[in-house]
Motif scaffolding. Structure first.
Motif, PDB file in Angstrom:
ATOM      1  N   PHE A   1       0.857  -1.181   0.000  1.00 15.48           N
ATOM      2  CA  PHE A   1       0.000   0.000   0.000  1.00 15.48           C
ATOM      3  C   PHE A   1       0.894   1.231   0.000  1.00 15.48           C
ATOM      4  CE2 PHE A   1      -2.546  -3.287   1.889  1.00 15.48           C
ATOM      5  CZ  PHE A   1      -3.850  -3.034   1.489  1.00 15.48           C
TER       6      PHE A   1
ATOM      7  N   THR B   1       0.328   5.328   0.326  1.00 21.81           N
ATOM      8  CA  THR B   1      -0.661   6.355   0.628  1.00 21.81           C
ATOM      9  C   THR B   1      -0.045   7.720   0.358  1.00 21.81           C
ATOM     10  OG1 THR B   1      -1.630   4.938   2.322  1.00 21.81           O
ATOM     11  CG2 THR B   1      -2.226   7.274   2.376  1.00 21.81           C
TER      12      THR B   1
ATOM     13  N   SER C   1      -4.817  11.632   0.001  1.00 23.42           N
ATOM     14  CA  SER C   1      -6.027  10.809   0.101  1.00 23.42           C
ATOM     15  C   SER C   1      -6.018   9.631  -0.879  1.00 23.42           C
ATOM     16  CB  SER C   1      -7.263  11.678  -0.158  1.00 23.42           C
ATOM     17  OG  SER C   1      -7.214  12.192  -1.489  1.00 23.42           O
ATOM     18  N   HIS C   2      -4.940   9.467  -1.623  1.00 23.75           N
ATOM     19  CA  HIS C   2      -4.857   8.420  -2.640  1.00 23.75           C
ATOM     20  C   HIS C   2      -4.146   7.190  -2.072  1.00 23.75           C
ATOM     21  CE1 HIS C   2      -5.993  11.699  -5.263  1.00 23.75           C
ATOM     22  NE2 HIS C   2      -4.902  12.357  -4.919  1.00 23.75           N
ATOM     23  N   ILE C   3      -4.793   6.038  -2.166  1.00 19.11           N
ATOM     24  CA  ILE C   3      -4.191   4.785  -1.689  1.00 19.11           C
ATOM     25  C   ILE C   3      -4.017   3.866  -2.891  1.00 19.11           C
ATOM     26  CG2 ILE C   3      -4.397   2.813  -0.149  1.00 19.11           C
ATOM     27  CD1 ILE C   3      -6.177   4.594   1.637  1.00 19.11           C
TER      28      ILE C   3
ATOM     29  N   TRP D   1      -2.658   0.322  -4.272  1.00 18.59           N
ATOM     30  CA  TRP D   1      -2.398  -1.005  -3.713  1.00 18.59           C
ATOM     31  C   TRP D   1      -2.689  -2.075  -4.771  1.00 18.59           C
ATOM     32  CZ3 TRP D   1      -6.406  -4.628  -2.703  1.00 18.59           C
ATOM     33  CH2 TRP D   1      -7.701  -4.140  -2.955  1.00 18.59           C
TER      34      TRP D   1
END
Length: 194
Positions: free
Chosen positions: A164, A166, A169-171, A173
């Motif tokens: 992941f 981060t 606000s963007h994740i 994965w």
């Protein structure tokens, strides 16, 4: 930036990308472009966010790409065709630096990622059916250890690690995270960080 891209191209050319070999499994072919670009004198990585209305991978961050069509002569052709379709850009000016390791997915695909540099000044016209929005993330930011975490997951009795990243606000994965990890591993010594 050209020196960085030249060094990454040489690094990719000096190694053979690992192919997925899962005995007893036939995986469908797909390919993506890992787009690099220069913004304000710094290298960035482009991601797309998939619309939440899609049946598969809704709302996830990805690289432009998809399934290999019968008319695609090579996986690279697939990656470039999909990039043109998703971003609405002319891909003839994309400088392809080389291939990363193949990545298998839980949905029984094998993804062949290619790293390519998008020319400056290209205007995106994203296909709203496939792309909700585009995010350009500084490569140096992605190399910050605090942005990355890994979790162990189990699917159908098989344990694996999920990466992941981060950024705000963007994740990022899943398969995209695994592809990004491979890119960052190759570029970590090439980037001069402040």
């Amino acid at each position: 930036m050209e020196a960085l891209f030249d060094a990454l191209e040489a690094r990719l050319a000096s190694r053979r990308p690992r192919a997925v070999n899962l005995s007893g499994h036939v995986l469908r072919e797909s390919a993506v472009l890992v787009p690099l670009l220069v913004r304000e004198g710094a290298p960035h990585v482009l991601f797309t966010k998939r619309p939440s209305t899609l049946r598969h991978h809704a709302g996830q961050y990805s690289f432009p790409g998809g399934s290999r069509d019968p008319e695609d002569t090579t996986p690279l052709h697939t990656a470039l065709r999909e990039t043109r379709e998703e971003l609405g850009i002319d891909v003839s000016g994309v400088r392809v630096l080389g291939a990363l390791d193949e990545v298998p997915t839980l949905t029984e695909f094998r993804i062949q990622p290619f790293v390519g540099v998008i020319p400056q000044g290209v205007e995106y016209r994203p296909n709203p059916v496939e792309v909700e929005f585009i995010v350009e993330v500084p490569l140096a930011a992605l190399l910050e250890p605090s942005l990355h975490r890994a979790e162990r997951r189990s699917v159908r009795g098989v344990e694996y690690e999920v990466d992941f990243y981060t950024y705000g606000s963007h994740i990022i994965w899943g398969a995209t995270g695994r592809i990004l990890r491979d890119l960052l591993r190759l570029t970590s010594e090439l980037i001069v960080r402040p």
